[in-house]
Motif scaffolding. Structure first.
Motif, PDB file in Angstrom:
ATOM      1  N   ALA A  18       0.834  -1.204   0.000  1.00  0.00           N
ATOM      2  CA  ALA A  18       0.000   0.000   0.000  1.00  0.00           C
ATOM      3  C   ALA A  18       0.869   1.255   0.000  1.00  0.00           C
ATOM      4  N   ARG A  19       1.942   1.265   0.783  1.00  0.00           N
ATOM      5  CA  ARG A  19       2.870   2.411   0.778  1.00  0.00           C
ATOM      6  C   ARG A  19       3.463   2.608  -0.620  1.00  0.00           C
ATOM      7  N   ARG A  20       3.945   1.517  -1.198  1.00  0.00           N
ATOM      8  CA  ARG A  20       4.558   1.599  -2.523  1.00  0.00           C
ATOM      9  C   ARG A  20       3.552   2.043  -3.580  1.00  0.00           C
ATOM     10  N   ALA A  21       2.340   1.513  -3.510  1.00  0.00           N
ATOM     11  CA  ALA A  21       1.299   1.885  -4.478  1.00  0.00           C
ATOM     12  C   ALA A  21       0.936   3.357  -4.344  1.00  0.00           C
ATOM     13  N   LEU A  22       0.823   3.829  -3.115  1.00  0.00           N
ATOM     14  CA  LEU A  22       0.482   5.232  -2.886  1.00  0.00           C
ATOM     15  C   LEU A  22       1.537   6.146  -3.481  1.00  0.00           C
ATOM     16  N   LEU A  23       2.801   5.875  -3.200  1.00  0.00           N
ATOM     17  CA  LEU A  23       3.874   6.732  -3.702  1.00  0.00           C
ATOM     18  C   LEU A  23       4.053   6.625  -5.210  1.00  0.00           C
ATOM     19  N   ALA A  24       3.597   5.528  -5.806  1.00  0.00           N
ATOM     20  CA  ALA A  24       3.720   5.338  -7.257  1.00  0.00           C
ATOM     21  C   ALA A  24       2.604   6.028  -8.041  1.00  0.00           C
ATOM     22  N   THR A  25       1.661   6.671  -7.360  1.00  0.00           N
ATOM     23  CA  THR A  25       0.550   7.317  -8.069  1.00  0.00           C
ATOM     24  C   THR A  25       0.964   8.612  -8.759  1.00  0.00           C
ATOM     25  N   GLY A  26       2.123   9.125  -8.467  1.00  0.00           N
ATOM     26  CA  GLY A  26       2.583  10.332  -9.143  1.00  0.00           C
ATOM     27  C   GLY A  26       3.760  10.958  -8.427  1.00  0.00           C
ATOM     28  N   SER A  27       4.522  11.758  -9.148  1.00  0.00           N
ATOM     29  CA  SER A  27       5.724  12.362  -8.577  1.00  0.00           C
ATOM     30  C   SER A  27       5.409  13.386  -7.489  1.00  0.00           C
ATOM     31  N   SER A  28       4.187  13.917  -7.473  1.00  0.00           N
ATOM     32  CA  SER A  28       3.841  14.909  -6.456  1.00  0.00           C
ATOM     33  C   SER A  28       3.196  14.275  -5.220  1.00  0.00           C
ATOM     34  N   THR A  29       3.131  12.947  -5.158  1.00  0.00           N
ATOM     35  CA  THR A  29       2.502  12.270  -4.035  1.00  0.00           C
ATOM     36  C   THR A  29       3.477  12.116  -2.882  1.00  0.00           C
ATOM     37  N   GLU A  30       2.993  12.423  -1.682  1.00  0.00           N
ATOM     38  CA  GLU A  30       3.787  12.285  -0.460  1.00  0.00           C
ATOM     39  C   GLU A  30       2.998  11.492   0.565  1.00  0.00           C
ATOM     40  N   LEU A  31       3.704  10.671   1.335  1.00  0.00           N
ATOM     41  CA  LEU A  31       3.103   9.997   2.473  1.00  0.00           C
ATOM     42  C   LEU A  31       3.169  10.969   3.640  1.00  0.00           C
ATOM     43  N   ARG A  32       2.016  11.420   4.116  1.00  0.00           N
ATOM     44  CA  ARG A  32       1.970  12.461   5.144  1.00  0.00           C
ATOM     45  C   ARG A  32       1.971  11.916   6.557  1.00  0.00           C
ATOM     46  N   GLY A  33       1.552  10.671   6.731  1.00  0.00           N
ATOM     47  CA  GLY A  33       1.559  10.093   8.063  1.00  0.00           C
ATOM     48  C   GLY A  33       0.957   8.707   8.076  1.00  0.00           C
ATOM     49  N   GLU A  34       1.211   7.999   9.158  1.00  0.00           N
ATOM     50  CA  GLU A  34       0.632   6.674   9.320  1.00  0.00           C
ATOM     51  C   GLU A  34       0.527   6.357  10.807  1.00  0.00           C
ATOM     52  N   MET A  35      -0.400   5.457  11.119  1.00  0.00           N
ATOM     53  CA  MET A  35      -0.558   4.994  12.492  1.00  0.00           C
ATOM     54  C   MET A  35      -1.090   3.572  12.472  1.00  0.00           C
ATOM     55  N   THR A  36      -0.901   2.876  13.582  1.00  0.00           N
ATOM     56  CA  THR A  36      -1.304   1.483  13.653  1.00  0.00           C
ATOM     57  C   THR A  36      -1.978   1.186  14.985  1.00  0.00           C
ATOM     58  N   ASP A  37      -2.766   0.118  14.982  1.00  0.00           N
ATOM     59  CA  ASP A  37      -3.426  -0.347  16.196  1.00  0.00           C
ATOM     60  C   ASP A  37      -3.484  -1.863  16.146  1.00  0.00           C
TER      61      ASP A  37
END
Length: 111
Positions: A18-37
């Protein structure tokens, strides 16, 4: 909305995809945060990404929920924002962001 489940991919591998897919959606895409439970065997991750869309000079966010255990997982995603101006026109950016993410996820082997 994106909603894909996999019986053969555990949650840890699904989060990585999911991280890789999100960042591969475009050069202007940034991962802004994440959390887990964690609740017993069940793990839930929330990833939030942001992408700039030139077509309407705005940012859209994509909230991704990855849940499951060591044997199976589910990825759900919902885009928001990206509308601009008085009449709140998004020019299809939300659907585009979700579609790009879903395609990237499939190309990486999550299905």
């Amino acid at each position: 909305m994106v909603d894909v489940a996999s019986g053969g991919i555990g949650v840890d591998a699904a989060v990585d995809l999911a991280r890789r897919a999100l960042l591969a959606t475009g050069s202007s895409t940034e991962l802004r945060g994440e959390m887990t439970d964690l609740a017993g065997d069940h793990v839930a991750w929330v990833l939030v990404g942001e992408k700039y869309f030139l077509r309407n000079s705005s940012y859209a966010s994509l909230t991704v929920l990855v849940s499951g255990d060591a044997r199976a997982s589910r990825v759900q995603a919902l885009a928001s924002g990206a509308s601009d101006g008085i009449i709140n026109v998004g020019f299809g950016t939300v659907a585009s962001f979700e579609g790009d993410f879903e395609r990237q996820l499939a190309e990486l082997g999550y299905s």
